[in-house]
Design a protein around this motif. Structure first.
Motif, PDB file in Angstrom:
ATOM      1  N   MET A  81       3.791   6.338   5.708  1.00  0.00           N
ATOM      2  CA  MET A  81       4.492   5.260   5.005  1.00  0.00           C
ATOM      3  C   MET A  81       5.798   5.787   4.459  1.00  0.00           C
ATOM      4  O   MET A  81       5.880   6.903   3.966  1.00  0.00           O
ATOM      5  CB  MET A  81       3.612   4.763   3.848  1.00  0.00           C
ATOM      6  CG  MET A  81       4.124   3.499   3.155  1.00  0.00           C
ATOM      7  SD  MET A  81       5.449   3.759   1.941  1.00  0.00           S
ATOM      8  CE  MET A  81       4.618   4.822   0.769  1.00  0.00           C
ATOM      9  N   LYS A  82       6.822   4.976   4.530  1.00  0.00           N
ATOM     10  CA  LYS A  82       8.112   5.370   3.981  1.00  0.00           C
ATOM     11  C   LYS A  82       8.671   4.264   3.099  1.00  0.00           C
ATOM     12  O   LYS A  82       8.345   3.089   3.264  1.00  0.00           O
ATOM     13  CB  LYS A  82       9.093   5.679   5.106  1.00  0.00           C
ATOM     14  CG  LYS A  82       9.426   4.489   5.995  1.00  0.00           C
ATOM     15  CD  LYS A  82      10.360   4.900   7.111  1.00  0.00           C
ATOM     16  CE  LYS A  82      10.678   3.715   8.031  1.00  0.00           C
ATOM     17  NZ  LYS A  82      11.572   4.061   9.128  1.00  0.00           N
ATOM     18  N   ARG A 106      -0.486  -0.270  -5.202  1.00  0.00           N
ATOM     19  CA  ARG A 106       0.325   0.671  -4.421  1.00  0.00           C
ATOM     20  C   ARG A 106      -0.516   1.399  -3.380  1.00  0.00           C
ATOM     21  O   ARG A 106      -0.100   1.565  -2.221  1.00  0.00           O
ATOM     22  CB  ARG A 106       1.003   1.676  -5.356  1.00  0.00           C
ATOM     23  CG  ARG A 106       1.942   2.637  -4.634  1.00  0.00           C
ATOM     24  CD  ARG A 106       2.746   3.472  -5.608  1.00  0.00           C
ATOM     25  NE  ARG A 106       1.891   4.224  -6.516  1.00  0.00           N
ATOM     26  CZ  ARG A 106       1.754   3.945  -7.821  1.00  0.00           C
ATOM     27  NH1 ARG A 106       2.420   2.932  -8.344  1.00  0.00           N
ATOM     28  NH2 ARG A 106       0.971   4.664  -8.586  1.00  0.00           N
ATOM     29  N   THR A 107      -1.710   1.820  -3.755  1.00  0.00           N
ATOM     30  CA  THR A 107      -2.584   2.535  -2.820  1.00  0.00           C
ATOM     31  C   THR A 107      -2.971   1.654  -1.644  1.00  0.00           C
ATOM     32  O   THR A 107      -2.938   2.084  -0.479  1.00  0.00           O
ATOM     33  CB  THR A 107      -3.854   3.014  -3.552  1.00  0.00           C
ATOM     34  OG1 THR A 107      -3.489   3.916  -4.609  1.00  0.00           O
ATOM     35  CG2 THR A 107      -4.796   3.723  -2.596  1.00  0.00           C
ATOM     36  N   ASN A 123       0.079   1.045   0.642  1.00  0.00           N
ATOM     37  CA  ASN A 123       0.356   2.226   1.465  1.00  0.00           C
ATOM     38  C   ASN A 123      -0.624   2.338   2.632  1.00  0.00           C
ATOM     39  O   ASN A 123      -0.254   2.750   3.730  1.00  0.00           O
ATOM     40  CB  ASN A 123       0.291   3.491   0.604  1.00  0.00           C
ATOM     41  CG  ASN A 123       1.471   3.624  -0.333  1.00  0.00           C
ATOM     42  OD1 ASN A 123       2.528   3.039  -0.099  1.00  0.00           O
ATOM     43  ND2 ASN A 123       1.307   4.380  -1.404  1.00  0.00           N
ATOM     44  N   ALA A 143       0.519  -0.175   5.199  1.00  0.00           N
ATOM     45  CA  ALA A 143       1.770   0.255   5.835  1.00  0.00           C
ATOM     46  C   ALA A 143       1.554   1.402   6.799  1.00  0.00           C
ATOM     47  O   ALA A 143       2.278   1.552   7.786  1.00  0.00           O
ATOM     48  CB  ALA A 143       2.781   0.654   4.763  1.00  0.00           C
ATOM     49  N   ASP A 144       0.558   2.232   6.513  1.00  0.00           N
ATOM     50  CA  ASP A 144       0.258   3.411   7.330  1.00  0.00           C
ATOM     51  C   ASP A 144       1.462   4.357   7.313  1.00  0.00           C
ATOM     52  O   ASP A 144       2.354   4.240   6.477  1.00  0.00           O
ATOM     53  CB  ASP A 144      -0.095   2.980   8.755  1.00  0.00           C
ATOM     54  CG  ASP A 144      -0.951   4.012   9.492  1.00  0.00           C
ATOM     55  OD1 ASP A 144      -1.352   5.000   8.855  1.00  0.00           O
ATOM     56  OD2 ASP A 144      -1.215   3.823  10.687  1.00  0.00           O
ATOM     57  N   ASN A 145       1.510   5.284   8.215  1.00  0.00           N
ATOM     58  CA  ASN A 145       2.571   6.296   8.198  1.00  0.00           C
ATOM     59  C   ASN A 145       3.907   5.777   8.697  1.00  0.00           C
ATOM     60  O   ASN A 145       4.957   6.336   8.375  1.00  0.00           O
ATOM     61  CB  ASN A 145       2.152   7.504   9.048  1.00  0.00           C
ATOM     62  CG  ASN A 145       0.975   8.245   8.452  1.00  0.00           C
ATOM     63  OD1 ASN A 145       0.845   8.312   7.230  1.00  0.00           O
ATOM     64  ND2 ASN A 145       0.103   8.779   9.301  1.00  0.00           N
ATOM     65  N   SER A 149       6.431   0.450   5.726  1.00  0.00           N
ATOM     66  CA  SER A 149       7.161   0.588   4.471  1.00  0.00           C
ATOM     67  C   SER A 149       6.588  -0.360   3.434  1.00  0.00           C
ATOM     68  O   SER A 149       5.954  -1.361   3.757  1.00  0.00           O
ATOM     69  CB  SER A 149       8.650   0.294   4.681  1.00  0.00           C
ATOM     70  OG  SER A 149       8.827  -1.018   5.200  1.00  0.00           O
ATOM     71  N   VAL A 150       6.813  -0.034   2.162  1.00  0.00           N
ATOM     72  CA  VAL A 150       6.305  -0.815   1.034  1.00  0.00           C
ATOM     73  C   VAL A 150       7.459  -1.138   0.098  1.00  0.00           C
ATOM     74  O   VAL A 150       8.310  -0.280  -0.162  1.00  0.00           O
ATOM     75  CB  VAL A 150       5.209  -0.044   0.267  1.00  0.00           C
ATOM     76  CG1 VAL A 150       4.788  -0.808  -0.990  1.00  0.00           C
ATOM     77  CG2 VAL A 150       4.003   0.211   1.157  1.00  0.00           C
TER      78      VAL A 150
END
Length: 444
Positions: free
Chosen positions: A1-2, A198-199, A202, A205-207, A210-211
């Motif tokens: 996630m970015k 937030r958790t 994320n 969104a995975d790696n 984005s959030v």
């Protein structure tokens, strides 16, 4: 996630240090209240129209009527086509109040929830969001509203509901489950809402995804707006990011952020039209308050348009200090986000409070209902065709009835009906004895 980043400059907009358009970017730094409202409302909305019905409720004395109850000494009748505008005085022959029927806006979305999401969802769409994460109680009207509204726009909703899954799904919980993706959260984890949201965001969104938070969305939107011919043009973004990854937006519990005020401004602007309530006549607006956002939005919009409206909010879920703190927070947040448009002089009085916070006629722990309140809802429904719920809207109805009968108001009294119909189904499971008495009354 970015972390998703938005452009912070355009060719036509000067940007201040906080990433928002500076006042120098616009030739008219201090527009009038109506000019400000016009610019603020020049955007895409969730609701096709701000229109809402206005009814008039007549209150009649029924002294000597047998039995007790909240309204044992009064009866109600509903005029669903009252005279408005300059003809309002023609209907004021006896004791009465007006009611704004926002409960009729949508079959599954509460009126106040629809107003809060009115300005938010188009911004979410414009920024290419694919998924929305929010939270609420097991019978959260907010969670249901987000689920339905997102589904109608092709967005995926992820609803974190406090507690355990009920044996029978009903009310808002059923709607949330049908329209959204529900996860039940243990109360110990739910107590830490920010970390929980937030958790989960994320994880969705995975790696590669984005959030972003709602406040970041509106900040980015304001920073990327172009000012052309006194009209804001929203900068669109493709839905999702590269490689079809998820773009996840976090909406706080109850949508209690400054962006939610936009829909209430739109409502105030609509109601203040001369053929409806007008801009010169004094009104005392009464509204039930969970987070208090609806009341604050009404008050801020009325203040900026210079309307002689008083906003009375029935405190249901917190203390007066907490509501006043929420009021200061939302006003400060709104000023920060729209500083380039605001004439700060018009909001000087906001620091002294724009809402009259009052206790419920019979205070109690939030969510509890008292003896006789289901009967009162039944009486109102049978006499007016208007359905109230005992947790929220009955509290407002009690207050407007008391004000009307006591001749306390030096202005016309208006109740904003915020909805709550589906909440009755969940309450019927929880308070079986109260609702069971309805059957006994029918038999007798």
């Amino acid at each position: 996630m970015k972390l998703h980043c938005f452009p912070t400059k355009t060719a036509l907009t000067a940007i201040s240090k906080n990433g928002l358009p500076s006042a120098q970017a616009f030739p008219n730094a201090k527009p009038s209240g109506e000019e400000f409202m016009s610019k603020l409302l020049d955007r895409r909305w969730t609701l096709l129209s701000p229109d809402t019905k206005i009814h008039q409720i007549t209150v009649s004395s029924t002294q000597g009527r047998k039995g007790g109850g909240l309204f044992s000494n009064v009866s109600f009748s509903n005029n669903n086509q009252p005279h408005l505008g300059n003809k309002m005085s023609e209907d004021n022959q006896g004791l009465s109040f007006y009611i704004v029927r926002d409960d009729l806006l949508h079959p599954f979305v509460n009126g106040n929830k629809a107003r809060k999401l009115d300005g938010l969802l188009p911004l979410i769409e414009d920024h290419g969001v694919t998924d929305v994460v929010t939270c609420g109680g097991c019978q959260s009207a907010h969670a249901a509203a987000v689920a339905v509204s997102c589904a109608e726009r092709g967005l995926k909703s992820h609803l974190l509901l406090r507690g355990e899954q009920p044996q029978i799904l009903t009310g808002y919980n059923l709607i949330s489950t049908i329209y959204g993706n529900v996860t039940y959260i243990p109360r110990s984890f739910y107590a830490h809402r920010e970390d929980m949201l937030r958790t989960h965001a994320n994880m969705i969104a995975d790696n590669t995804g984005s959030v972003i938070y709602c406040n970041d969305i509106i900040d980015a939107s304001l920073a990327s707006q172009k000012f052309e011919s006194s009209k804001f043009v929203q900068m669109d973004a493709p839905r999702g990011t590269e490689n079809n990854s998820n773009k996840v937006a976090i909406v706080n519990e109850g949508a209690g952020d400054a962006v939610a005020l936009l829909g209430l401004f739109r409502l105030v602007d609509y109601l203040s039209q001369e053929h409806l309530l007008g801009k010169k006549r004094a009104f005392n607006f009464v509204v039930d308050s969970g987070t208090g956002t609806t009341a604050i939005g009404l008050g801020l919009g009325a203040m900026y348009l210079g309307l002689p409206w008083k906003i009375t909010a029935i405190m249901l879920a917190d203390t007066i200090d907490s509501y006043r703190q929420q009021e200061r927070r939302l006003i400060a947040e709104f000023k920060r986000q729209f500083c380039f448009l605001l004439d700060s002089d018009k909001l000087n009085g906001a620091n002294d409070g724009i809402v009259n916070w009052v206790d419920r006629c019979q205070p109690r722990k939030f969510g509890n209902i008292l003896e006789g309140e289901i009967d009162a809802c039944q009486q109102v429904a049978q006499q007016t065709g208007i359905l109230l719920d005992p947790v929220y809207t009955l509290a407002a109805w009690e207050t407007v009835t008391r004000i009307t009968c006591a001749h306390e108001a030096d202005a016309n009294v208006v109740m904003l009906h915020t909805g709550g119909t589906l909440g009755m189904f969940g309450l019927a499971q929880r308070y079986k004895s109260h609702f069971g008495k309805l059957n006994n009354a029918i038999k007798n």
